[in-house]
Design a protein around this motif. Structure first.
Motif, PDB file in Angstrom:
ATOM      1  N   ASN A 174       0.850  -1.181   0.000  1.00 19.00           N
ATOM      2  CA  ASN A 174       0.000   0.000   0.000  1.00 19.00           C
ATOM      3  C   ASN A 174       0.890   1.236   0.000  1.00 19.00           C
ATOM      4  OD1 ASN A 174      -2.657   1.260   0.377  1.00 19.00           O
ATOM      5  ND2 ASN A 174      -1.826   1.908   2.337  1.00 19.00           N
ATOM      6  N   SER A 175       0.519   2.248  -0.785  1.00 14.32           N
ATOM      7  CA  SER A 175       1.323   3.457  -0.862  1.00 14.32           C
ATOM      8  C   SER A 175       0.438   4.647  -1.199  1.00 14.32           C
ATOM      9  CB  SER A 175       2.390   3.287  -1.944  1.00 14.32           C
ATOM     10  OG  SER A 175       3.208   4.425  -2.001  1.00 14.32           O
ATOM     11  N   ALA A 176       0.736   5.790  -0.621  1.00 14.64           N
ATOM     12  CA  ALA A 176       0.040   7.025  -1.001  1.00 14.64           C
ATOM     13  C   ALA A 176       0.666   7.523  -2.299  1.00 14.64           C
ATOM     14  CB  ALA A 176       0.164   8.071   0.090  1.00 14.64           C
ATOM     15  N   ALA A 177      -0.155   7.921  -3.225  1.00 13.24           N
ATOM     16  CA  ALA A 177       0.326   8.256  -4.568  1.00 13.24           C
ATOM     17  C   ALA A 177       1.099   9.558  -4.603  1.00 13.24           C
ATOM     18  CB  ALA A 177      -0.850   8.346  -5.523  1.00 13.24           C
ATOM     19  N   VAL A 178       2.248   9.523  -5.271  1.00 10.16           N
ATOM     20  CA  VAL A 178       2.958  10.742  -5.656  1.00 10.16           C
ATOM     21  C   VAL A 178       2.967  10.872  -7.171  1.00 10.16           C
ATOM     22  CG1 VAL A 178       4.389  10.903  -3.594  1.00 10.16           C
ATOM     23  CG2 VAL A 178       5.212   9.599  -5.547  1.00 10.16           C
ATOM     24  N   VAL A 179       2.714   9.753  -7.855  1.00  8.71           N
ATOM     25  CA  VAL A 179       2.479   9.740  -9.293  1.00  8.71           C
ATOM     26  C   VAL A 179       1.227   8.909  -9.522  1.00  8.71           C
ATOM     27  CG1 VAL A 179       4.928   9.915  -9.892  1.00  8.71           C
ATOM     28  CG2 VAL A 179       3.856   7.671  -9.767  1.00  8.71           C
ATOM     29  N   ASN A 180       0.602   9.107 -10.641  1.00  9.67           N
ATOM     30  CA  ASN A 180      -0.619   8.372 -10.935  1.00  9.67           C
ATOM     31  C   ASN A 180      -0.538   7.853 -12.360  1.00  9.67           C
ATOM     32  OD1 ASN A 180      -3.118   7.356 -10.284  1.00  9.67           O
ATOM     33  ND2 ASN A 180      -4.215   9.218 -10.842  1.00  9.67           N
ATOM     34  N   PRO A 181      -0.539   6.555 -12.607  1.00 12.87           N
ATOM     35  CA  PRO A 181      -0.751   5.491 -11.612  1.00 12.87           C
ATOM     36  C   PRO A 181       0.558   5.042 -10.971  1.00 12.87           C
ATOM     37  CG  PRO A 181      -0.643   4.519 -13.783  1.00 12.87           C
ATOM     38  CD  PRO A 181      -0.505   6.018 -13.970  1.00 12.87           C
ATOM     39  N   ALA A 199      -6.087  -8.179  -6.291  1.00 13.99           N
ATOM     40  CA  ALA A 199      -6.773  -6.890  -6.354  1.00 13.99           C
ATOM     41  C   ALA A 199      -5.728  -5.814  -6.578  1.00 13.99           C
ATOM     42  CB  ALA A 199      -7.550  -6.621  -5.068  1.00 13.99           C
ATOM     43  N   LEU A 200      -6.093  -4.812  -7.358  1.00 12.82           N
ATOM     44  CA  LEU A 200      -5.144  -3.774  -7.744  1.00 12.82           C
ATOM     45  C   LEU A 200      -5.868  -2.431  -7.776  1.00 12.82           C
ATOM     46  CD1 LEU A 200      -2.469  -2.782  -9.042  1.00 12.82           C
ATOM     47  CD2 LEU A 200      -3.403  -3.509 -11.243  1.00 12.82           C
ATOM     48  N   GLN A 201      -5.263  -1.424  -7.138  1.00 11.61           N
ATOM     49  CA  GLN A 201      -5.777  -0.060  -7.194  1.00 11.61           C
ATOM     50  C   GLN A 201      -4.611   0.853  -7.543  1.00 11.61           C
ATOM     51  OE1 GLN A 201      -8.826   1.313  -7.075  1.00 11.61           O
ATOM     52  NE2 GLN A 201      -7.810   3.227  -7.492  1.00 11.61           N
ATOM     53  N   PRO A 202      -4.309   1.013  -8.860  1.00  7.04           N
ATOM     54  CA  PRO A 202      -3.142   1.810  -9.241  1.00  7.04           C
ATOM     55  C   PRO A 202      -3.440   3.292  -9.436  1.00  7.04           C
ATOM     56  CG  PRO A 202      -4.021   0.722 -11.155  1.00  7.04           C
ATOM     57  CD  PRO A 202      -4.867   0.285  -9.978  1.00  7.04           C
ATOM     58  N   ASN A 203      -4.677   3.644  -9.746  1.00  3.38           N
ATOM     59  CA  ASN A 203      -5.036   5.026 -10.054  1.00  3.38           C
ATOM     60  C   ASN A 203      -5.690   5.660  -8.845  1.00  3.38           C
ATOM     61  OD1 ASN A 203      -4.258   4.934 -12.865  1.00  3.38           O
ATOM     62  ND2 ASN A 203      -5.968   3.525 -13.099  1.00  3.38           N
ATOM     63  N   CYS A 204      -4.903   6.451  -8.110  1.00  4.48           N
ATOM     64  CA  CYS A 204      -5.424   6.915  -6.835  1.00  4.48           C
ATOM     65  C   CYS A 204      -5.309   8.410  -6.605  1.00  4.48           C
ATOM     66  CB  CYS A 204      -4.772   6.139  -5.710  1.00  4.48           C
ATOM     67  SG  CYS A 204      -3.027   5.883  -5.961  1.00  4.48           S
ATOM     68  N   PRO A 255      11.122 -19.885   4.486  1.00  2.00           N
ATOM     69  CA  PRO A 255      10.750 -18.489   4.675  1.00  2.00           C
ATOM     70  C   PRO A 255      10.239 -17.934   3.340  1.00  2.00           C
ATOM     71  CG  PRO A 255      13.111 -18.662   4.428  1.00  2.00           C
ATOM     72  CD  PRO A 255      12.562 -20.069   4.382  1.00  2.00           C
ATOM     73  N   TYR A 256       9.296 -17.007   3.390  1.00  2.00           N
ATOM     74  CA  TYR A 256       8.750 -16.431   2.165  1.00  2.00           C
ATOM     75  C   TYR A 256       8.798 -14.913   2.228  1.00  2.00           C
ATOM     76  CZ  TYR A 256       7.527 -21.060   0.747  1.00  2.00           C
ATOM     77  OH  TYR A 256       7.615 -22.371   0.370  1.00  2.00           O
ATOM     78  N   VAL A 257       8.949 -14.310   1.054  1.00  2.00           N
ATOM     79  CA  VAL A 257       9.044 -12.862   0.918  1.00  2.00           C
ATOM     80  C   VAL A 257       8.439 -12.483  -0.436  1.00  2.00           C
ATOM     81  CG1 VAL A 257      11.360 -12.951  -0.106  1.00  2.00           C
ATOM     82  CG2 VAL A 257      10.603 -10.864   1.055  1.00  2.00           C
ATOM     83  N   GLU A 258       7.841 -11.326  -0.512  1.00  2.00           N
ATOM     84  CA  GLU A 258       7.435 -10.772  -1.809  1.00  2.00           C
ATOM     85  C   GLU A 258       8.178  -9.468  -2.000  1.00  2.00           C
ATOM     86  OE1 GLU A 258       6.835 -10.935  -4.657  1.00  2.00           O
ATOM     87  OE2 GLU A 258       4.876 -10.342  -5.330  1.00  2.00           O
ATOM     88  N   ASN A 259       8.649  -9.251  -3.208  1.00  2.00           N
ATOM     89  CA  ASN A 259       9.357  -8.030  -3.575  1.00  2.00           C
ATOM     90  C   ASN A 259       8.701  -7.426  -4.804  1.00  2.00           C
ATOM     91  OD1 ASN A 259      11.627  -8.275  -1.662  1.00  2.00           O
ATOM     92  ND2 ASN A 259      12.093 -10.095  -2.853  1.00  2.00           N
ATOM     93  N   TRP A 260       8.743  -6.111  -4.904  1.00  2.00           N
ATOM     94  CA  TRP A 260       8.183  -5.395  -6.045  1.00  2.00           C
ATOM     95  C   TRP A 260       9.164  -4.354  -6.530  1.00  2.00           C
ATOM     96  CZ3 TRP A 260       5.575  -5.883  -1.385  1.00  2.00           C
ATOM     97  CH2 TRP A 260       4.395  -6.629  -1.394  1.00  2.00           C
ATOM     98  N   THR A 261       9.075  -4.030  -7.801  1.00  2.00           N
ATOM     99  CA  THR A 261       9.608  -2.752  -8.252  1.00  2.00           C
ATOM    100  C   THR A 261       8.414  -1.808  -8.246  1.00  2.00           C
ATOM    101  OG1 THR A 261       9.247  -3.278 -10.589  1.00  2.00           O
ATOM    102  CG2 THR A 261      11.435  -3.757  -9.673  1.00  2.00           C
ATOM    103  N   ILE A 262       8.669  -0.574  -7.922  1.00  2.00           N
ATOM    104  CA  ILE A 262       7.625   0.458  -7.870  1.00  2.00           C
ATOM    105  C   ILE A 262       8.078   1.566  -8.810  1.00  2.00           C
ATOM    106  CG2 ILE A 262       6.293   1.998  -6.377  1.00  2.00           C
ATOM    107  CD1 ILE A 262       7.211   0.214  -3.992  1.00  2.00           C
ATOM    108  N   ASN A 263       7.175   2.065  -9.635  1.00  2.00           N
ATOM    109  CA  ASN A 263       7.580   3.007 -10.674  1.00  2.00           C
ATOM    110  C   ASN A 263       7.897   4.409 -10.165  1.00  2.00           C
ATOM    111  OD1 ASN A 263       4.785   3.436 -10.185  1.00  2.00           O
ATOM    112  ND2 ASN A 263       4.572   4.434 -12.169  1.00  2.00           N
ATOM    113  N   THR A 264       8.037   4.578  -8.864  1.00  2.00           N
ATOM    114  CA  THR A 264       8.407   5.871  -8.305  1.00  2.00           C
ATOM    115  C   THR A 264       9.004   5.673  -6.921  1.00  2.00           C
ATOM    116  OG1 THR A 264       7.623   8.100  -7.760  1.00  2.00           O
ATOM    117  CG2 THR A 264       6.134   6.282  -7.266  1.00  2.00           C
TER     118      THR A 264
END
Length: 132
Positions: free
Chosen positions: A66-73, A86-91, A109-118
């Motif tokens: 979860n992240s507060a948007a600084v860019v959209n999307p 579930a995905l909410q990219p346009n905020c 052990p388990y982990v999830e990693n993402w790249t985030i476009n900002t």
């Protein structure tokens, strides 16, 4: 069967900054939560942190970012093979987020990693759930 999901926002910024999704599974143990991890940071590379080693081989792993948007999307790109639920990219200044799951058949052990476009502040959580 049916049920009710009740949400009581606790975020510092009130309900306008909450990201909520509900997913239902069957075949879970009566007390299903096995391992968890929570992580937050400011980065363009997101992670949930790593869970402890799972007790059982067959588990459901669920992750949420979860992240507060600084860019959209905001675009979260999974790096560990999770399926987006579930995905909410346009905020536009509100909470953006993504929930995901992965079924595993080995302890570990388990982990999830993402790249985030900002570069942005994010919260992430991961939990493993044992099957019946």
């Amino acid at each position: 069967t049916s049920g009710t999901v009740t949400v009581a926002p606790l975020g510092a910024n009130g309900a306008s900054q909450e990201q909520i999704s509900a997913v239902e599974y069957y075949g879970m143990n009566a007390n299903p939560v096995d391992q968890t991890s929570v992580f937050n940071a400011t980065s363009a590379a997101g992670t949930t942190g790593t869970t402890g080693v799972t007790v059982y081989k067959n588990e459901l792993v669920a992750a949420v970012v979860n992240s507060a948007a600084v860019v959209n999307p905001i675009i979260f790109t999974s790096l560990n093979g999770f399926t987006t639920l579930a995905l909410q990219p346009n905020c536009a200044g509100f909470a953006c987020g993504q929930s995901e799951s992965l079924t595993v058949s080995a302890t570990g052990p388990y982990v999830e990693n993402w790249t985030i476009n900002t570069l942005n502040f994010y919260d992430a959580v991961i939990a493993t759930f044992k099957a019946e």
